[in-house]
Scaffold this active site. Structure first.
Site, PDB file in Angstrom:
ATOM      1  N   ASP A  69      29.896   2.774 -33.050  1.00  0.00           N
ATOM      2  CA  ASP A  69      31.292   2.991 -32.707  1.00  0.00           C
ATOM      3  C   ASP A  69      32.183   1.993 -33.435  1.00  0.00           C
ATOM      4  OD1 ASP A  69      33.374   4.155 -31.032  1.00  0.00           O
ATOM      5  OD2 ASP A  69      33.447   2.169 -30.139  1.00  0.00           O
ATOM      6  N   THR A 102      37.458   6.246 -34.570  1.00  0.00           N
ATOM      7  CA  THR A 102      37.781   4.842 -34.821  1.00  0.00           C
ATOM      8  C   THR A 102      37.219   4.340 -36.149  1.00  0.00           C
ATOM      9  OG1 THR A 102      35.882   4.327 -33.462  1.00  0.00           O
ATOM     10  CG2 THR A 102      38.010   4.184 -32.424  1.00  0.00           C
ATOM     11  N   THR A 103      36.136   4.955 -36.612  1.00  0.00           N
ATOM     12  CA  THR A 103      35.598   4.539 -37.911  1.00  0.00           C
ATOM     13  C   THR A 103      36.459   5.149 -39.016  1.00  0.00           C
ATOM     14  OG1 THR A 103      33.453   4.843 -36.860  1.00  0.00           O
ATOM     15  CG2 THR A 103      33.437   4.329 -39.190  1.00  0.00           C
ATOM     16  N   ASP A 400      33.294   8.286 -25.655  1.00  0.00           N
ATOM     17  CA  ASP A 400      33.971   9.014 -26.738  1.00  0.00           C
ATOM     18  C   ASP A 400      34.037  10.495 -26.413  1.00  0.00           C
ATOM     19  OD1 ASP A 400      34.205   6.671 -28.028  1.00  0.00           O
ATOM     20  OD2 ASP A 400      33.129   7.244 -29.851  1.00  0.00           O
TER      21      ASP A 400
HETATM   22  P1  ADP Z   1      34.456   8.122 -35.808  1.00  0.00           P
HETATM   23  O1  ADP Z   1      34.159   6.847 -35.116  1.00  0.00           O
HETATM   24  O2  ADP Z   1      35.563   8.000 -36.797  1.00  0.00           O
HETATM   25  O3  ADP Z   1      34.586   9.300 -34.904  1.00  0.00           O
HETATM   26  P2  ADP Z   1      31.965   9.259 -36.573  1.00  0.00           P
HETATM   27  O4  ADP Z   1      30.816   8.447 -37.066  1.00  0.00           O
HETATM   28  O5  ADP Z   1      31.882   9.886 -35.241  1.00  0.00           O
HETATM   29  O6  ADP Z   1      33.220   8.366 -36.734  1.00  0.00           O
HETATM   30  O7  ADP Z   1      32.189  10.389 -37.685  1.00  0.00           O
HETATM   31  C1  ADP Z   1      33.200  11.316 -37.564  1.00  0.00           C
HETATM   32  C2  ADP Z   1      33.291  12.124 -38.829  1.00  0.00           C
HETATM   33  O8  ADP Z   1      32.084  12.816 -39.059  1.00  0.00           O
HETATM   34  C3  ADP Z   1      34.368  13.162 -38.702  1.00  0.00           C
HETATM   35  O9  ADP Z   1      35.098  13.219 -39.893  1.00  0.00           O
HETATM   36  C4  ADP Z   1      33.596  14.445 -38.486  1.00  0.00           C
HETATM   37  O10 ADP Z   1      34.292  15.542 -39.015  1.00  0.00           O
HETATM   38  C5  ADP Z   1      32.330  14.198 -39.237  1.00  0.00           C
HETATM   39  N1  ADP Z   1      31.178  14.930 -38.694  1.00  0.00           N
HETATM   40  C6  ADP Z   1      30.663  14.843 -37.466  1.00  0.00           C
HETATM   41  N2  ADP Z   1      29.606  15.679 -37.307  1.00  0.00           N
HETATM   42  C7  ADP Z   1      29.454  16.317 -38.485  1.00  0.00           C
HETATM   43  C8  ADP Z   1      28.538  17.306 -38.985  1.00  0.00           C
HETATM   44  N3  ADP Z   1      27.581  17.794 -38.222  1.00  0.00           N
HETATM   45  N4  ADP Z   1      28.681  17.716 -40.257  1.00  0.00           N
HETATM   46  C9  ADP Z   1      29.647  17.202 -41.035  1.00  0.00           C
HETATM   47  N5  ADP Z   1      30.529  16.282 -40.633  1.00  0.00           N
HETATM   48  C10 ADP Z   1      30.453  15.828 -39.381  1.00  0.00           C
END
Ligand code: ADP
Length: 537
Positions: A69, A102-103, A400
Site C-alpha cells: 500500500d 495511493t501508489t 482499500d
Molecule cells: P494503488 O495503490 O495506486 O491502488 P495498485 O498497486 O493497487 O496501486 O495498482 C493499481 C493499478 O493497477 C491501477 O492502475 C489498476 O488499473 C491496475 N490494475 C489492477 N488490477 C489490474 C489487472 N488485473 N490488470 C491490469 N491492471 C490492473
C-alpha cells in the site's frame, strides 16, 4: 536577527550566522527537488499494479512490516527531504479522500516532474509549465467522464461491486482469496450503507485481526466481537435473545478491605465459613438472575469455584473483559455498566439477538461475537492470517476495498484500469494540444507523455516489454476507437479491461490527476530553498 542602535541612535539590523544558511536558487533549486520527488516515485513504481512488488519496512526496534500500500510505505519511510515529504503527504491525501490509488498518484506526480525537468532544461519557464499542466489536467478530467461507465447494483445484486473491489485487492497479498475478501468487504459496506442517501459510515465497520488460522478463515460478523470466551467450557456457547448484565465490580464474595484475621480452630468452623461464602455468592447469582439476565460480562475475574457455581446455576459468564470492550458492548447493546453490585437491575441490562462463542478448530483461540444489537448496525471483519504481518497487510487491503465500495455507492461511475484510461486521456490531450498556439503546447504534450508512466510501470512490473506493450495498446486504442484497452498484466490474452473486469472508480482516478497536478504545481513554484543552519535565527 537583532535590531541594534549605533552611537547616534540610528537603528540597524545585524543578521547573524549568514554563513550557516544553505541556499539553492533558480534552476538548481528545481533540479534538486525534482530529483527528490523522482527518487520517491521510482521507489513506488515497482509496487504498482497486480504484479507489483511488496516492500519490507524494518523499524528502528526491528519490527517488520510488509506492504504494497503506497500510503503505508511512504508513511513508514523516514524522509528528511522537504520535497519528499510533500510526496508522502500527497499519497496520504489520496488515502484520506479516496482510500485507494495511493501508489498511482505518486508515480504520476514523479512522472509529471520528470517531464517538467526536461522543459525547464529547454528554457521554458516553470510558470508556463504548470499553466500548461493545468489545461491538460482539465482536459483529462473531462475526458475521464466521457469514457466512464456506470455500474448498476442494488442490495440484492452486489456482484458489480464485488468485481470492482476485486480489482483493488488483485495487487495485494490477499489476492489468492480476493473473491472471498471482496465479498466480505462489499457485504460489510452494504450492511452499514444507506443506499437511498448514498451514504456510508465506514466507522461502523470494525476491522479486527488476530494472528493464527488462515486467510480463508477471515469472516464477517454482524455485530461486535470481543477477544474472550465464555468462562467455563460446559456453559452454553450460543445464547439467543441475550440479556446481558455488565459488571465492573468483582463478581465474588467481598473480601475484607482492611487486614483482618479470622481464627479458625475447628474443622466445622471452616466448613461453616465456606458455606457462608458460597451462600453469599449464590445469592449474588440469584440476584443477577432475578433481573432476567442470561449472561454476565464482567471486567473482573472470578475464581474457579465461583465459575463452577455459575455453571451450576445456569448463568453463563465472560470474565476479564477490558474496560474499552465493555464500553463498546454497553453502547451497542444499550446496557448500562454496573459498578456496585447493589445497583444490578432489569433496566440496566443490555440486549442482543445472539451472543455466541466462536472457536477455531483445535486451537485454544476463541472469541465472543455479539450480534443483532439494538443500538448499532456495526459489523466487524475478523481477519485471520499466518502471522502478524499478513494480518496487518490484509487489514490494510480490506480497508482499500471498503473505501472503493463506499466510493461506488456515493458515485457509481467507473473507468477501466490497466492504464487504459491514462492512455486514452493521453491521446485526447495530444490531439487537443495541436490547437494551443502558445508555448504551453509543450507542457500540455508533456502532461500526455507523463500519463504513459502508469501503463509503462504496469507493463514493466508484469514482465512485459514496457515500451512495446504501450505502443501496441496505444495503436490499438486509436485503431479500434476503444478507450477500454489497457495492459494485459495477468496475461489473459485480451487487452479489453471491461472483459477482464478491471475497474477503477471515476472519483478515484480524477482525484489522482488533480492531486498529482496540484503537488507538481506547488513544487514547480518553489525556486529558492533556504535552509537554516544550526544556530541561525
Ligand atoms: P494503488 O495503490 O495506486 O491502488 P495498485 O498497486 O493497487 O496501486 O495498482 C493499481 C493499478 O493497477 C491501477 O492502475 C489498476 O488499473 C491496475 N490494475 C489492477 N488490477 C489490474 C489487472 N488485473 N490488470 C491490469 N491492471 C490492473
Amino acid at each position: 536577527m537583532s535590531l541594534v542602535f549605533d552611537e547616534y541612535g540610528n537603528p540597524f539590523i545585524v543578521i547573524r550566522d549568514q554563513q550557516a544558511k544553505e541556499r539553492l536558487r533558480g534552476i538548481e533549486a528545481h533540479r534538486s527537488h525534482i530529483l527528490a520527488a523522482k527518487t520517491i516515485s521510482n521507489i513506488m513504481k515497482s509496487s504498482l499494479g497486480p504484479k507489483g512488488m511488496d516492500k519490507m519496512m524494518v523499524s528502528q526496534d526491528g519490527e517488520v512490516l510488509v506492504t504494497n500500500d503506497g500510503a503505508t510505505i511512504l508513511e513508514n519511510m523516514q524522509v528528511d527531504n522537504q520535497i519528499a515529504k510533500l510526496m508522502v503527504q500527497l499519497s496520504k491525501s489520496q488515502d484520506d479522500e479516496i482510500g485507494d490509488g495511493t501508489t498511482g498518484v505518486v508515480v504520476l506526480a514523479g512522472s509529471l516532474l520528470e517531464q517538467a525537468e526536461q522543459l525547464i532544461e529547454k528554457g521554458i519557464h516553470p510558470c508556463r509549465i504548470y499553466e500548461g499542466y493545468e489545461t491538460a489536467c482539465k482536459i483529462a478530467t473531462e475526458h475521464l467522464k466521457t469514457i466512464s461507465d456506470s455500474i448498476e447494483f442494488s442490495k440484492d445484486n452486489i456482484e458489480p461491486l464485488i468485481k470492482t473491489a476485486m480489482t483493488c485487492l488483485g495487487s495485494k497479498i490477499v489476492n489468492r482469496f480476493h473473491r472471498q475478501m471482496s465479498e466480505i468487504a462489499v457485504k460489510a459496506v452494504i450492511s452499514v450503507a444507506d443506499l437511498e442517501r448514498k451514504d456510508v459510515n465506514l466507522e461502523n465497520i470494525k476491522l479486527e485481526g488476530k494472528e493464527g488460522g488462515k486467510l480463508e478463515d477471515t469472516q464477517l460478523v454482524k455485530g461486535i466481537i470481543i477477544d474472550k470466551g465464555i468462562s467455563h467450557p460446559q456453559m452454553p456457547k450460543i445464547i439467543k435473545d441475550a440479556k446481558i448484565c455488565l459488571l465492573t465490580c468483582p463478581f465474588e464474595p467481598p473480601k475484607p478491605k482492611t487486614k483482618n484475621s479470622i481464627e479458625i480452630t475447628k474443622a466445622e468452623d471452616f466448613k461453616v465459613l465456606g458455606e457462608i461464602e458460597q451462600k453469599y455468592f449464590t445469592d449474588m447469582v440469584e440476584k443477577v438472575k432475578a433481573t432476567g439476565a442470561n449472561l454476565v460480562i464482567c471486567q473482573w475475574g472470578f475464581d474457579d469455584e465461583a465459575n463452577h457455581l455459575l455453571l451450576q446455576n445456569n448463568l453463563p459468564a465472560v470474565r476479564w473483559v477490558g474496560g474499552l470492550d465493555l464500553e463498546k458492548i454497553a453502547m451497542a447493546t444499550g446496557g448500562r455498566i454496573v459498578a456496585r453490585f447493589e445497583d444490578v437491575s432489569a433496566d440496566k441490562l443490555g440486549r442482543a439477538g445472539l451472543v455466541r462463542e466462536v472457536g477455531f478448530g483445535t486451537t485454544q483461540d476463541r472469541y465472543l461475537s455479539i450480534e443483532d444489537c439494538p443500538n448499532t448496525n456495526a459489523v466487524t471483519i475478523f481477519v485471520r492470517g499466518g502471522n502478524k504481518m499478513i494480518v496487518e497487510e490484509a487489514k490494510r487491503s480490506i480497508h482499500d476495498a471498503l473505501c472503493v465500495t463506499r466510493n461506488l455507492i456515493r458515485d457509481n461511475r467507473v473507468i477501466y484500469g490497466g492504464g487504459s484510461s491514462e492512455i486514452s486521456c493521453g491521446l485526447k490531450i495530444s490531439a487537443m494540444a495541436d490547437d494551443i498556439a502558445s508555448i504551453e503546447q509543450y507542457a500540455v504534450r508533456a502532461f500526455a507523455d507523463a500519463l504513459d508512466a502508469i501503463p509503462l510501470a504496469l507493463a514493466e512490473n508484469s514482465g512485459l516489454p514496457s515500451i512495446e506493450s504501450l505502443s501496441t495498446v496505444k495503436a490499438m486504442q486509436i485503431k479500434e476507437k476503444n478507450p477500454r484497452l489497457g495492459i494485459d498484466c495477468n496475461h489473459r490474452d485480451t487487452n479489453d479491461m471491461k472483459a477482464q473486469h478491471v475497474f477503477d472508480t471515476l472519483p478515484g482516478k480524477t482525484q489522482q490527476f488533480l492531486l498529482a497536478n496540484q503537488v507538481v504545481k506547488m513544487i514547480l513554484k518553489i525556486d529558492d530553498i533556504i535552509k537554516m543552519g544550526p544556530g541561525a535565527d
